[in-house]
Design an enzyme around this catalytic site. Structure first.
Site, short mmCIF file in Angstrom:
data_model
loop_
_atom_site.label_atom_id
_atom_site.label_comp_id
_atom_site.label_asym_id
_atom_site.label_seq_id
_atom_site.Cartn_x
_atom_site.Cartn_y
_atom_site.Cartn_z
N TYR A 35 -2.39 2.68 16.13
CA TYR A 35 -1.12 2.81 16.85
C TYR A 35 -1.30 2.75 18.36
O TYR A 35 -0.75 1.88 19.00
CB TYR A 35 -0.39 4.10 16.43
CG TYR A 35 0.14 3.98 15.02
CD1 TYR A 35 1.37 3.38 14.78
CD2 TYR A 35 -0.62 4.40 13.93
CE1 TYR A 35 1.85 3.22 13.48
CE2 TYR A 35 -0.15 4.24 12.63
CZ TYR A 35 1.08 3.64 12.42
OH TYR A 35 1.54 3.47 11.14
N GLU A 87 -6.07 8.72 6.61
CA GLU A 87 -6.28 9.33 7.92
C GLU A 87 -6.77 10.77 7.85
O GLU A 87 -6.09 11.69 8.32
CB GLU A 87 -4.98 9.28 8.73
CG GLU A 87 -4.48 7.88 8.96
CD GLU A 87 -3.26 7.83 9.87
OE1 GLU A 87 -2.73 8.89 10.23
OE2 GLU A 87 -2.86 6.72 10.24
N ARG A 129 0.85 -1.19 0.00
CA ARG A 129 0.00 0.00 0.00
C ARG A 129 0.89 1.23 0.00
O ARG A 129 1.71 1.42 0.89
CB ARG A 129 -0.89 -0.02 1.25
CG ARG A 129 -1.80 1.17 1.34
CD ARG A 129 -2.15 1.50 2.78
NE ARG A 129 -2.18 2.95 2.88
CZ ARG A 129 -2.06 3.62 4.00
NH1 ARG A 129 -1.86 3.02 5.15
NH2 ARG A 129 -2.09 4.93 3.97
N GLU A 159 -2.31 -0.04 8.60
CA GLU A 159 -1.05 0.41 9.22
C GLU A 159 -1.03 -0.04 10.66
O GLU A 159 -2.03 0.10 11.38
CB GLU A 159 -0.94 1.95 9.26
CG GLU A 159 -0.49 2.61 8.01
CD GLU A 159 -0.35 4.13 8.17
OE1 GLU A 159 0.00 4.60 9.27
OE2 GLU A 159 -0.59 4.82 7.18
N ASN A 203 -6.03 1.96 10.40
CA ASN A 203 -4.68 2.15 10.93
C ASN A 203 -4.80 2.20 12.45
O ASN A 203 -5.76 2.76 12.97
CB ASN A 203 -4.06 3.47 10.45
CG ASN A 203 -3.86 3.52 8.94
OD1 ASN A 203 -4.08 2.53 8.24
ND2 ASN A 203 -3.47 4.68 8.43
N HIS A 261 -1.99 11.20 0.77
CA HIS A 261 -1.46 11.03 2.12
C HIS A 261 -0.83 12.36 2.55
O HIS A 261 0.38 12.47 2.73
CB HIS A 261 -0.44 9.87 2.14
CG HIS A 261 -0.13 9.31 3.49
ND1 HIS A 261 -0.23 7.98 3.80
CD2 HIS A 261 0.30 9.91 4.63
CE1 HIS A 261 0.13 7.77 5.05
NE2 HIS A 261 0.47 8.94 5.58
C1 GCO Z 1 0.07 8.08 10.35
C2 GCO Z 1 0.55 8.07 8.97
C3 GCO Z 1 1.96 7.66 8.80
C4 GCO Z 1 2.87 7.78 9.98
C5 GCO Z 1 2.79 6.58 10.86
C6 GCO Z 1 3.63 6.68 12.11
O1 GCO Z 1 -0.52 7.12 10.81
O2 GCO Z 1 0.26 9.09 11.03
O3 GCO Z 1 -0.27 7.34 8.17
O4 GCO Z 1 2.33 8.52 7.78
O5 GCO Z 1 4.19 7.94 9.61
O6 GCO Z 1 1.49 6.41 11.28
O7 GCO Z 1 3.30 7.79 12.85
#
Ligand code: GCO
Length: 453
Positions: free
Chosen positions: A293, A168, A79, A351, A291, A123
């Site tokens: 985190y 995002e 991707r 992600e 995504n 992006h």
């Molecule tokens: C985001 C973006 C990425 C970042 C990654 C790490 O999630 O912010 O898609 O470009 O680099 O997530 O922060």
């Protein structure tokens, strides 16, 4: 767990994700126009290490070597995003043939390596010429995005079948417009509200453009989501968490999936909604790109346009080099939330990954055991989710290469492959060899072995 209990479904897709601005470099080559991020990098104090993405990973010239690395990893799908200003330097109008040529070469090379290209149309590297005309505050930008998407679909849909419009969109609003940490910088609340609707509208126009070119293209969204934690139990703290949750998780997703804005912001957004906007925005999607985190710790923050921002996790919890909590359960909770709130869509984790202060040892190796442990924990969450009947169809790790981490520049390393920015030498880390085995076995493998070439 028996060994077979640790398998992923046979058709599970394994991949990696990237974005144009973070890896390509060549920002002034072959007719590429300026983007808002080129301009933002030039702003004093905007980027922690005073860097920019003029060279980044030099992927524009080294894409072939990078695809060899993807093939060595056993990547099934890749991707990546297209730089809008490389394809249409002024955002709308003249097409840059050299920009199209680059992505033609990239796509053909991926296909020759047996890797399926997944295109994200945008992006965050908005053409500066469009920002100069109001950017996402201007409703016309949604039309220009629709036109750009039609160009992309016309050129590449003979070889690429998977598309998502905007990466995002909630980060554009939350980190960019609300907090001002990302381009184009902070904007007052009313401009944030206009941008929210116009970005959602751009998503809708892009989906229409894609399906007008070919009704069978497989189209989805890409959003980052995580559970939100309130700063405390007082009424104003709960209210701050509710507004954060609305801005972070709902306002760029509910309209797409449910056809309406969340109550908390609906009245403010209403004046921007015209005619059949909501029908366009809520066209059915083929997949949900999630995504993920870290759990978001909400904070009252008067310096932000909406008066809410985020703070660090509690003392003592394990974190990555970003200060983000390591907590696979947050991903599982988020997957359940998507299933329950959005009618159990097919989900790809588009992600997930982590930054750690990786260093090469004297033998030139990068032993990134914390990343291996991290990946194992999050893959367990994905595996558990599948066991609960959540339709997770694939996992894309962020990211193949160390790259330009936005306002943190090159100070954070997210790659499975270490990049020496002075020489552009690529060195696969232990996590690369770990995931290579996971991808090949299609199975959760223990993080405890020594993964090496
Ligand atoms: C985001 C973006 C990425 C970042 C990654 C790490 O999630 O912010 O898609 O470009 O680099 O997530 O922060």
């Amino acid at each position: 767990m028996t060994s077979s209990d640790r398998n992923f479904p046979n058709d599970f897709v394994w991949g990696t994700s990237s974005s144009a601005f973070q890896i390509e470099g060549a920002t002034r080559e072959d007719g590429r126009g300026e983007s808002v991020w080129d301009r933002f990098c030039a702003r004093s104090g905007a980027i922690a290490d005073h860097s920019n993405a003029d060279i980044a990973c030099d992927h524009y010239h080294r894409y072939s070597e990078d695809i060899d690395l993807m093939a060595a990893l056993g990547t099934q799908a890749y991707r990546f995003s297209l730089a809008w200003p490389r394809i249409i330097p002024d955002g709308h109008g003249a097409i840059n043939a050299d920009g199209i040529d680059f992505y033609d070469r990239l796509i053909d090379r991926l296909l020759a390596a047996g890797i399926e290209p997944w295109i994200c149309l945008h992006h965050w590297d908005l053409p500066q010429a469009i920002e100069d005309r109001g950017g996402w505050r201007n409703r016309d930008t949604a039309d220009w995005f629709g036109e750009y998407t039609a160009v992309v679909a016309g050129k590449f849909s003979d070889r690429v079948r998977r598309f998502a419009p905007i990466n995002e969109p909630n980060v554009l609003i939350w980190v960019g417009y609300n907090a001002g940490i990302h381009a184009p910088g902070q904007r007052p609340r009313d401009e944030c509200i206009a941008a929210i609707h116009h970005i959602n509208l751009a998503h809708g126009k892009a989906i229409k453009s894609l399906r007008d070119v070919d009704a069978d293209l497989i189209c989805g969204n890409i959003v980052t989501m995580a559970p939100v934690v309130a700063p405390g139990s007082a009424a104003d703290q709960i209210a701050a968490a509710e507004l954060t949750d609305c801005l972070w998780r709902r306002v760029m997703v509910d309209p797409l999936m449910l056809g309406r804005y969340p109550d908390l912001l609906a009245d403010e957004i209403a004046p921007y909604i015209l005619d059949d906007d909501m029908a366009l925005i809520s066209q059915p999607l083929d997949f949900f790109g999630l995504n993920h985190y870290n759990r978001l710790y909400a904070a009252q923050d008067p310096s932000c346009s909406f008066g809410v921002g985020e703070t660090s996790p509690p003392e003592g919890v394990a974190t990555t080099d970003m200060g983000w909590q390591i907590d696979g359960l947050a991903l599982l909770e988020q997957l359940r939330d998507v299933r329950d709130r959005y009618n159990n869509p097919e989900i790809y984790v588009t992600e997930n990954g982590a930054a750690f202060p990786d260093e090469q040892n004297s033998a030139g190796q990068v032993i990134d055991q914390p990343r291996v442990d991290f990946l194992y924990e999050y893959l367990c969450a994905v595996h558990d989710a599948i066991g609960e009947g959540i339709k997770v169809r694939g996992y894309f790790e962020w990211s193949l290469l160390d790259n330009f981490e936005w306002s943190l520049g090159y100070s954070k390393r997210f790659g499975l492959v270490h990049v020496d920015y002075a020489t552009q030498k690529r060195t696969p880390k232990s996590s690369f060899w770990y995931l290579k085995e996971v991808f090949a076995a299609n199975e959760l493998l223990p993080p405890t072995r020594d993964y090496r070439p």
